[in-house]
Design a protein around this motif. Structure first.
Motif, PDB file in Angstrom:
ATOM      1  N   ARG B 319       0.835  -1.207   0.000  1.00  0.00           N
ATOM      2  CA  ARG B 319       0.000   0.000   0.000  1.00  0.00           C
ATOM      3  C   ARG B 319       0.875   1.265   0.000  1.00  0.00           C
ATOM      4  O   ARG B 319       0.588   2.235  -0.684  1.00  0.00           O
ATOM      5  CB  ARG B 319      -0.930   0.009   1.218  1.00  0.00           C
ATOM      6  N   GLN B 320       1.964   1.196   0.790  1.00  0.00           N
ATOM      7  CA  GLN B 320       2.865   2.360   0.821  1.00  0.00           C
ATOM      8  C   GLN B 320       3.503   2.582  -0.549  1.00  0.00           C
ATOM      9  O   GLN B 320       3.610   3.710  -1.015  1.00  0.00           O
ATOM     10  CB  GLN B 320       3.951   2.152   1.877  1.00  0.00           C
ATOM     11  N   ALA B 324       0.211   5.003  -0.408  1.00  0.00           N
ATOM     12  CA  ALA B 324      -0.469   5.260   0.862  1.00  0.00           C
ATOM     13  C   ALA B 324       0.456   6.071   1.765  1.00  0.00           C
ATOM     14  O   ALA B 324       1.613   5.702   1.958  1.00  0.00           O
ATOM     15  CB  ALA B 324      -0.842   3.945   1.530  1.00  0.00           C
ATOM     16  N   THR B 325      -0.041   7.167   2.306  1.00  0.00           N
ATOM     17  CA  THR B 325       0.760   7.980   3.229  1.00  0.00           C
ATOM     18  C   THR B 325       0.663   7.369   4.623  1.00  0.00           C
ATOM     19  O   THR B 325      -0.231   6.561   4.884  1.00  0.00           O
ATOM     20  CB  THR B 325       0.230   9.418   3.277  1.00  0.00           C
ATOM     21  N   PRO B 326       1.556   7.770   5.531  1.00  0.00           N
ATOM     22  CA  PRO B 326       1.424   7.278   6.915  1.00  0.00           C
ATOM     23  C   PRO B 326       0.024   7.530   7.465  1.00  0.00           C
ATOM     24  O   PRO B 326      -0.529   6.682   8.169  1.00  0.00           O
ATOM     25  CB  PRO B 326       2.481   8.092   7.669  1.00  0.00           C
ATOM     26  N   ASP B 328      -2.756   7.602   5.796  1.00  0.00           N
ATOM     27  CA  ASP B 328      -3.675   6.622   5.198  1.00  0.00           C
ATOM     28  C   ASP B 328      -3.620   5.297   5.950  1.00  0.00           C
ATOM     29  O   ASP B 328      -4.643   4.687   6.263  1.00  0.00           O
ATOM     30  CB  ASP B 328      -3.302   6.359   3.728  1.00  0.00           C
ATOM     31  N   ALA B 397       1.797   2.834  10.651  1.00  0.00           N
ATOM     32  CA  ALA B 397       2.056   4.030   9.853  1.00  0.00           C
ATOM     33  C   ALA B 397       3.546   4.347   9.790  1.00  0.00           C
ATOM     34  O   ALA B 397       4.034   4.911   8.811  1.00  0.00           O
ATOM     35  CB  ALA B 397       1.287   5.206  10.439  1.00  0.00           C
ATOM     36  N   GLN B 398       4.287   3.956  10.848  1.00  0.00           N
ATOM     37  CA  GLN B 398       5.707   4.300  10.915  1.00  0.00           C
ATOM     38  C   GLN B 398       6.596   3.323  10.150  1.00  0.00           C
ATOM     39  O   GLN B 398       7.796   3.527  10.047  1.00  0.00           O
ATOM     40  CB  GLN B 398       6.176   4.335  12.383  1.00  0.00           C
ATOM     41  N   LEU B 399       6.009   2.219   9.647  1.00  0.00           N
ATOM     42  CA  LEU B 399       6.832   1.218   8.955  1.00  0.00           C
ATOM     43  C   LEU B 399       7.537   1.841   7.755  1.00  0.00           C
ATOM     44  O   LEU B 399       6.993   2.683   7.060  1.00  0.00           O
ATOM     45  CB  LEU B 399       5.951   0.062   8.485  1.00  0.00           C
ATOM     46  N   PRO B 401       8.710   1.622   4.050  1.00  0.00           N
ATOM     47  CA  PRO B 401       8.168   0.859   2.918  1.00  0.00           C
ATOM     48  C   PRO B 401       9.120  -0.223   2.404  1.00  0.00           C
ATOM     49  O   PRO B 401       8.668  -1.313   2.045  1.00  0.00           O
ATOM     50  CB  PRO B 401       7.895   1.918   1.846  1.00  0.00           C
ATOM     51  N   ILE B 402      10.425   0.058   2.378  1.00  0.00           N
ATOM     52  CA  ILE B 402      11.373  -0.922   1.843  1.00  0.00           C
ATOM     53  C   ILE B 402      11.435  -2.144   2.757  1.00  0.00           C
ATOM     54  O   ILE B 402      11.332  -3.278   2.299  1.00  0.00           O
ATOM     55  CB  ILE B 402      12.776  -0.290   1.689  1.00  0.00           C
TER      56      ILE B 402
END
Lengths: 246, 408
Positions: B319-320, B324-326, B328, B397-399, B401-402
């Motif tokens: 999603r990121q 998708a923003t944090p 979202d 939300a803090q994850l 993306p990579i």
């Protein structure tokens, strides 16, 4: 007239801090024009994944400048980067990365959910556009199939439809044929060629020289810097099979 | 992401894990149902007490003796005595009737049956009308029987059942302590009023109780002490005026000052207020207990949401990657937590309402379902969901993306 899609100025990426810091990228200067089909190659540890992450706005350079489609994205925050990914970049991953237990149609419309700019696009219009994209990749009959009901090649084509749904300025493909048998891989490459023929800018990361020869240019990384750039000729990958090693 | 989309995604996520979602909601379901049922029970109890008390009439004044301990060599002074009753009847205007009560606890025998610690209530002829008791069989005792200390008794409904079963006790004899007593009547079933069980007592002329069960060496000088005097106020007379009259009279008779009174005067209204504050305290205790189970439910939601975030790390990464923003991602998981608690709250409300209804129908306790308790329970459930859902949602939300895309 071709516009510059990617321009990087002395990009570095340094992991860790102080004495144990490692430079994964050590000054990358790169320009990719609109409509180009470019491969990024290099042995593992050469920094090609790191470069792909930066070009894909999944992470930020430690220093240097990255101008994507005329916009300096070097210093954007997480939310701004996400918005750039949404509007300008389509991803194709080696492992497809589709949402499980979710239909092909819903996988393709996923980026529309996060499109804060064109929020005026209604669900019906979005679905219609997604159907058109699935048609384009040859899956018009399988819109309601879930990933586990599709073959690897079909899943990758769903992923390509998803990459295209927001009309990105470029598609980043990370080993798109890496998980596929040679026949499916060939189908995917043909599809990428078709998209390229329609004007899509494609940046593909691969370690397979044979796959790389499908592209116009191969950028070879070594130890975090650009080692060589090979021009593979135009649109005639078959003629380039005898590509000379750098 | 539009809120409606967030709701749709959350709903789908919940449906994908039906059993787990249901188990997660169980804490909230139990909490909400508990709040509604417990409040319904305590409100029902309150309403029952209210009904019983008001059925007695609100024109009763209770005068109770407050014994003061005497010093060394001194008799314990004070308390009410039998003659106070007559003095109130004659000396205070606006008094319709006066009833006196003195009690004792005795072992009672009838044939083979023995009952320990039965309350013996000595009283006067006005008792049945003032306390709204009806005779079902036989008769009540008379003024004459009080004067002559005739050993007669009227049984409460339960005592009659226990001693004689369905047979008629009238005309039979029982042994109370060492005294043989003739049964002349039985009261109709009355039940519990406040803390007093009117059915498990034996009623006798007060003079018999003084003589046989509560004899006092001081009675000769001070009169027989009594537990309570009921004063029924005449209709249309101000209760407070009568109370003031009784107080003046008793202060004078007992030779005390208003600061050292050896008696207390309360009214029906005072008793209602005391009852209400007790049941209110009881109710808030129950609400707290139920509230704790809501919090436990919330912790359950937080636990499952943390598991869910970990399990769906790759989904979050996907999603990121597509934009998708944090905010979202946070919205998505917060909505899911909220939905778990709100759906749990809805189910809990249904369980609570039907539970309170069934409980009221099956037991002899009354339940009154309070709209306020439904709102309170439901609101707390939603608040719990938001509170305990925020932390896992924020983790998601803090994850990076990579990292998230690499997660296997």
């Amino acid at each position: 007239m071709s516009a510059t899609i990617i321009e990087t100025v002395d990009i570095t990426k340094i992991y860790g801090m102080g004495d144990i810091s490692v430079a994964a990228l050590n000054g990358i200067n790169l320009k990719i024009e609109a409509g180009e089909f470019v491969a990024i190659m290099g042995p593992s540890g050469s920094g090609k994944s790191t470069l792909m992450h930066i070009l894909g706005c999944l992470s930020q350079p430690s220093s240097g400048q990255y101008i994507l489609d005329g916009e300096d994205v070097s210093h954007l925050d997480k939310a701004q980067l996400a918005a750039v990914r949404n509007r300008k970049i389509g991803f194709i991953f080696q492992a497809y990365n589709l949402l499980a237990r979710t239909s092909a149609l819903r996988n393709v419309t996923l980026p529309l959910l996060y499109n804060h700019v064109d929020a005026k696009l209604s669900v019906e219009d979005g679905d219609q556009k997604a159907r058109a994209m699935l048609e384009l990749v040859g899956l018009g009959e399988r819109v309601n199939h879930q990933p586990h009901e599709l073959s690897g090649g079909q899943q990758q084509r769903v992923a390509i439809a998803r990459a295209l749904i927001n009309d990105p300025v470029m598609v980043i493909a990370d080993e798109p044929t890496g998980n596929l048998d040679s026949r499916s891989g060939e189908e995917i490459m043909n599809l990428l060629h078709k998209l390229h023929g329609q004007g899509t800018t494609i940046v593909m990361v691969t370690h397979d020289p044979k796959i790389a020869t499908h592209t116009q240019r191969t950028i070879v990384l070594k130890d975090g810097v650009i080692d060589t750039i090979n021009h593979n000729g135009q649109h005639h990958p078959a003629a380039e099979v005898q590509h000379e090693a750098a | 992401m539009k809120p409606l989309e967030a709701i749709r995604i959350a709903w789908e996520a919940i449906l994908k894990n039906k059993v787990r979602s249901l188990l997660t909601m169980l804490g909230i379901i139990i909490g909400v149902a508990a709040v509604i049922i417990m409040v319904a029970i305590s409100a029902g109890t309150e309403a029952t007490i209210q009904d019983q008390i008001t059925s007695l009439g609100s024109n009763l004044v209770f005068v109770q003796g407050a014994m003061t301990r005497g010093g060394p060599g001194q008799a314990p002074t004070g308390g009410l005595v039998y003659d106070d009753a007559a003095a109130i009847q004659d000396g205070v205007s606006g008094v319709k009737a006066v009833v006196v009560e003195q009690n004792s606890s005795e072992t009672v025998k009838a044939g083979d049956v023995t009952l320990e610690d039965v309350e013996i209530l000595g009283t006067t002829t006005g008792f049945p009308s003032v306390r709204d008791m009806d005779i079902s069989e036989g008769r009540y005792f008379t003024e004459q029987e009080i004067e002559r200390k005739t050993k007669v008794a009227i049984l409460g409904y339960d005592v009659a059942q226990e001693l004689f079963g369905d047979a008629s006790p009238v005309g039979e004899y029982i042994k109370v302590g060492n005294t043989q007593i003739a049964i002349i009547g039985v009261f109709k079933e009355k039940g519990l009023v406040g803390n007093t069980d009117f059915d498990s007592r034996i009623y006798m002329p007060i003079s018999v109780v003084f003589q046989k069960f509560t004899p006092s060496m001081f009675a000769r000088f001070m009169g027989d002490s009594v537990r309570m005097i009921y004063v029924e106020v005449e209709d249309g007379v101000n209760q407070d005026t009568v109370i003031a009259g009784i107080e003046r009279l008793l202060v004078k008779r007992h030779d005390v000052t208003t600061d050292t009174e050896d008696f207390t005067i309360t009214t029906q209204q005072d008793i209602i207020s005391t009852r209400e504050s007790t049941t209110a305290a009881f109710r808030s205790l129950l609400a707290w207990v139920a509230g704790v189970s809501l919090i436990v439910g919330g912790i359950g939601i937080m636990n499952i949401m943390l598991v869910s975030v970990t399990e769906r790390t790759r989904e979050i990464g996907i999603r990121q990657a597509v934009g998708a923003t944090p905010a979202d991602i946070r919205l998505q998981f917060l909505t899911e937590a909220l939905m778990l608690s709100v759906v749990g709250g809805l189910i809990g409300t249904l369980v609570g309402i039907s539970g309170a209804y069934i409980f009221g129908a099956l037991s002899d306790m009354r339940t009154v379902i309070q709209a306020s308790s439904i709102l309170l329970a439901f609101g707390s459930a939603a608040a719990v969901g938001a509170f305990f859902g925020y932390y896992p949602a924020n983790q998601a939300a803090q994850l990076d993306p990579i990292e998230a895309l690499r997660y296997e």
